[in-house]
Design a protein around this motif. Structure first.
Motif, PDB file in Angstrom:
ATOM      1  N   CYS A  91      53.647 106.241 123.776  1.00 48.72           N
ATOM      2  CA  CYS A  91      54.886 106.866 124.253  1.00 48.72           C
ATOM      3  C   CYS A  91      55.089 106.495 125.728  1.00 48.72           C
ATOM      4  O   CYS A  91      54.178 106.693 126.533  1.00 48.72           O
ATOM      5  N   CYS A 129      54.789 110.133 127.832  1.00 47.22           N
ATOM      6  CA  CYS A 129      53.546 110.880 128.013  1.00 47.22           C
ATOM      7  C   CYS A 129      52.304 110.043 127.726  1.00 47.22           C
ATOM      8  O   CYS A 129      51.189 110.498 127.964  1.00 47.22           O
ATOM      9  N   HIS A 189      56.638 111.168 117.932  1.00 44.93           N
ATOM     10  CA  HIS A 189      57.433 112.220 118.570  1.00 44.93           C
ATOM     11  C   HIS A 189      58.444 111.588 119.519  1.00 44.93           C
ATOM     12  O   HIS A 189      58.338 110.411 119.859  1.00 44.93           O
ATOM     13  N   HIS A 237      60.854 112.701 123.144  1.00 46.66           N
ATOM     14  CA  HIS A 237      61.040 113.719 124.180  1.00 46.66           C
ATOM     15  C   HIS A 237      62.524 113.995 124.331  1.00 46.66           C
ATOM     16  O   HIS A 237      63.344 113.099 124.144  1.00 46.66           O
TER      17      HIS A 237
HETATM   18 ZN   LIG Z   1      55.427 111.378 124.465  1.00 43.71          ZN
END
Ligand SMILES: [Zn+2]
Ligand SMILES: [Zn+2]
Length: 178
Positions: free
Chosen positions: A145, A148, A157, A159
């Motif tokens: 990612c 993060c 995921h 954000h």
């Molecule tokens: Zn992330």
């Protein structure tokens, strides 16, 4: 790993010897430790050494295991790498008399007065050339990612993006294109 071609060079021109060399895993304190700089952790090579007019011609193949990192998620990737080897080595002196041989071409690989050929740099060079430059752990690796740093393969995921009018304008454009 060094092989002595002295006995071969005493045989008739065209005669050959078959060499098999392998090490698994490569010992960091052994004579093939230089392979570890190229992330080669094991190898298995079959090489035919032929007595040629200027010295010895080595040809064969090597199968190596190269440990790299996935360019997207940095996970370790073990790649089997097959490489061909072919190299002419020029004798600098005659094995029977020690008399000097004709000057080899510039940049040629030479055989010193110990008649040893070091196979480690030959294997290293050819395996590096045959190793993929941008390895992936799998073709559809989702990488890390960018926000993060978490592995998106393990935890897919997204954000919430902070409100930014320029950015959402771009997103709208992109949505329109899709
Ligand atoms: Zn992330
Ligand atoms: Zn990956």
């Amino acid at each position: 790993m060094k092989v002595c071609v002295g006995p071969l060079l005493k045989q008739a021109l065209g005669d050959h010897i078959d060499l098999h060399v392998e090490e698994s895993p490569v010992d960091p304190r052994g004579e093939n430790a230089g392979l570890l700089d190229a992330d080669i952790t094991s190898f298995d090579a079959d090489i035919k050494a032929t007595h040629t007019d200027p010295g010895a011609y080595l040809e064969g193949g090597v199968r190596a295991r190269v440990e790299q990192q996935c360019v997207r998620c940095l996970r370790p990737v073990r790649s089997p790498v097959d490489a061909r080897l072919a190299e002419q080595y020029y004798a600098t002196e005659r094995v029977e008399t020690g008399a000097p041989m004709p000057q080899p071409p510039r940049d040629a690989k030479t055989i010193g007065s110990d008649f040893l050929i070091d196979l480690t740099p030959l294997i290293r060079e050819e395996v590096i050339l045959a190793t993929p430059q941008a390895p992936l752990c799998r073709a559809d690796c989702k990488g890390l990612c960018p926000v993060c740093g978490e592995d998106l393969n393990e935890r897919p995921h997204q954000h919430e993006s902070p409100p930014d009018t320029r950015w959402s304008a771009l997103e709208t454009l992109k949505d329109m294109k899709d």
